[in-house]
Design a protein around this motif. Structure first.
Motif, PDB file in Angstrom:
ATOM      1  N   MET A   1      53.786  44.894  48.713  1.00 55.76           N
ATOM      2  CA  MET A   1      53.198  44.899  50.462  1.00 55.76           C
ATOM      3  C   MET A   1      52.093  43.974  50.271  1.00 55.76           C
ATOM      4  N   ILE A   2      51.820  42.918  51.353  1.00 60.25           N
ATOM      5  CA  ILE A   2      50.576  42.140  52.128  1.00 60.25           C
ATOM      6  C   ILE A   2      50.191  43.055  53.397  1.00 60.25           C
ATOM      7  N   LEU A   3      48.443  42.950  53.240  1.00 61.23           N
ATOM      8  CA  LEU A   3      47.880  43.865  53.823  1.00 61.23           C
ATOM      9  C   LEU A   3      47.862  42.810  55.061  1.00 61.23           C
ATOM     10  N   GLY A   4      47.240  41.448  54.683  1.00 56.22           N
ATOM     11  CA  GLY A   4      46.300  40.529  54.561  1.00 56.22           C
ATOM     12  C   GLY A   4      45.507  39.390  54.553  1.00 56.22           C
ATOM     13  N   LYS A   5      44.804  38.638  55.066  1.00 58.25           N
ATOM     14  CA  LYS A   5      44.133  37.816  54.595  1.00 58.25           C
ATOM     15  C   LYS A   5      42.908  37.882  53.664  1.00 58.25           C
ATOM     16  N   CYS A   6      42.758  36.842  52.823  1.00 56.33           N
ATOM     17  CA  CYS A   6      42.210  37.675  52.208  1.00 56.33           C
ATOM     18  C   CYS A   6      40.708  36.453  52.888  1.00 56.33           C
ATOM     19  N   PRO A   7      39.406  37.581  53.419  1.00 58.47           N
ATOM     20  CA  PRO A   7      38.587  36.418  53.891  1.00 58.47           C
ATOM     21  C   PRO A   7      37.351  35.093  53.161  1.00 58.47           C
ATOM     22  N   TYR A   8      37.896  35.297  51.907  1.00 60.18           N
ATOM     23  CA  TYR A   8      37.194  33.547  51.065  1.00 60.18           C
ATOM     24  C   TYR A   8      38.523  33.037  51.248  1.00 60.18           C
ATOM     25  N   CYS A   9      39.046  33.451  50.747  1.00 56.52           N
ATOM     26  CA  CYS A   9      39.983  31.746  50.635  1.00 56.52           C
ATOM     27  C   CYS A   9      41.499  31.566  51.912  1.00 56.52           C
ATOM     28  N   LYS A  10      41.732  32.949  52.275  1.00 60.97           N
ATOM     29  CA  LYS A  10      42.440  32.174  53.112  1.00 60.97           C
ATOM     30  C   LYS A  10      43.892  33.218  52.253  1.00 60.97           C
ATOM     31  N   GLY A  11      43.899  33.899  51.117  1.00 60.97           N
ATOM     32  CA  GLY A  11      45.168  33.670  50.273  1.00 60.97           C
ATOM     33  C   GLY A  11      45.758  35.437  50.700  1.00 60.97           C
ATOM     34  N   SER A  12      46.853  35.692  51.140  1.00 62.07           N
ATOM     35  CA  SER A  12      47.864  37.003  51.129  1.00 62.07           C
ATOM     36  C   SER A  12      47.113  37.644  50.206  1.00 62.07           C
ATOM     37  N   VAL A  13      46.084  39.279  50.309  1.00 59.75           N
ATOM     38  CA  VAL A  13      46.000  40.237  50.024  1.00 59.75           C
ATOM     39  C   VAL A  13      47.012  41.387  49.789  1.00 59.75           C
ATOM     40  N   HIS A  14      47.298  41.682  48.333  1.00 59.22           N
ATOM     41  CA  HIS A  14      48.431  42.326  48.269  1.00 59.22           C
ATOM     42  C   HIS A  14      47.976  43.498  47.651  1.00 59.22           C
ATOM     43  N   ALA A  15      48.973  45.069  47.500  1.00 58.85           N
ATOM     44  CA  ALA A  15      48.576  45.681  46.820  1.00 58.85           C
ATOM     45  C   ALA A  15      49.443  46.336  46.305  1.00 58.85           C
ATOM     46  N   ILE A  16      48.779  47.074  45.601  1.00 63.17           N
ATOM     47  CA  ILE A  16      49.775  46.644  43.948  1.00 63.17           C
ATOM     48  C   ILE A  16      49.679  47.947  43.261  1.00 63.17           C
ATOM     49  N   LYS A  17      50.637  48.849  42.722  1.00 63.06           N
ATOM     50  CA  LYS A  17      50.120  49.381  41.922  1.00 63.06           C
ATOM     51  C   LYS A  17      49.735  49.615  40.860  1.00 63.06           C
ATOM     52  N   SER A  18      48.835  50.146  40.366  1.00 61.19           N
ATOM     53  CA  SER A  18      48.264  50.211  38.630  1.00 61.19           C
ATOM     54  C   SER A  18      47.492  51.670  38.217  1.00 61.19           C
ATOM     55  N   SER A  19      46.483  51.637  37.573  1.00 67.44           N
ATOM     56  CA  SER A  19      46.150  52.632  37.011  1.00 67.44           C
ATOM     57  C   SER A  19      44.610  52.517  36.348  1.00 67.44           C
ATOM     58  N   ALA A  20      43.608  53.798  36.427  1.00 67.16           N
ATOM     59  CA  ALA A  20      42.036  53.510  35.910  1.00 67.16           C
ATOM     60  C   ALA A  20      42.373  54.745  35.175  1.00 67.16           C
ATOM     61  N   ASN A  21      41.907  54.774  34.255  1.00 61.37           N
ATOM     62  CA  ASN A  21      41.274  55.934  33.560  1.00 61.37           C
ATOM     63  C   ASN A  21      42.226  57.369  33.258  1.00 61.37           C
ATOM     64  N   GLY A  22      43.763  56.414  33.532  1.00 68.47           N
ATOM     65  CA  GLY A  22      44.606  57.236  32.684  1.00 68.47           C
ATOM     66  C   GLY A  22      45.402  58.052  34.382  1.00 68.47           C
ATOM     67  N   LYS A  23      44.627  57.800  35.583  1.00 66.76           N
ATOM     68  CA  LYS A  23      44.997  57.724  36.822  1.00 66.76           C
ATOM     69  C   LYS A  23      46.335  56.424  37.777  1.00 66.76           C
ATOM     70  N   LYS A  24      46.633  57.061  38.751  1.00 64.96           N
ATOM     71  CA  LYS A  24      47.161  55.735  39.501  1.00 64.96           C
ATOM     72  C   LYS A  24      46.207  55.849  40.784  1.00 64.96           C
TER      73      LYS A  24
END
Ligand SMILES: [Zn+2]
Length: 122
Positions: A1-24
């Motif tokens: 899912m694309i959320l918008g444009k990167c403020p620094y390089c104008k690339g696409s900012v994506h939402a990616i499912k990930s995990s941190a310390n075992g939490k989604k």
């Protein structure tokens, strides 16, 4: 899912499912800011990364905001700043602060700026 444009390089900012310390968590990442584990198990930017803009949805956990939502990230990319609701320790009052994008840290809180009450939409 694309959320918008990167403020620094104008690339696409994506939402990616990930995990941190075992939490989604969600990771909001510029398409040009990729990280991988290197040979010594360090999580580093890939050689072809040209940007560093990455934000995890638990970025404000220290201030008891459990999740920085996709909607909030989208709005931040559109408006360049947003108001977030933060909490003190249990039983203390919530408060509101402006958040802006930060090239190195993804986002940063403007601690010295007061948010006018009339701007807060609950
Ligand atoms: Zn970028």
């Amino acid at each position: 899912m694309i959320l918008g444009k990167c403020p620094y390089c104008k690339g696409s900012v994506h939402a990616i499912k990930s995990s941190a310390n075992g939490k989604k968590v969600n990771l909001y990442s510029c398409e040009n800011a990729k990280k991988e584990y290197d040979d010594s198990e360090q999580f580093v930017f890939t050689a072809d990364s040209t940007c560093t803009f990455r934000v995890y949805s638990n970025v404000f956990l220290r201030w008891n905001k459990r999740s920085f939502s996709k909607y909030e990230m989208k709005k931040l990319l559109e408006d360049e700043q947003i108001i977030v609701r933060l909490h003190g320790r249990a039983g203390t009052k919530e408060y509101f602060k402006y958040v802006i994008t930060d090239k190195e840290y993804g986002v940063s809180i403007l601690w010295d700026e007061e948010v006018e009450e009339k701007l807060i939409s609950s």
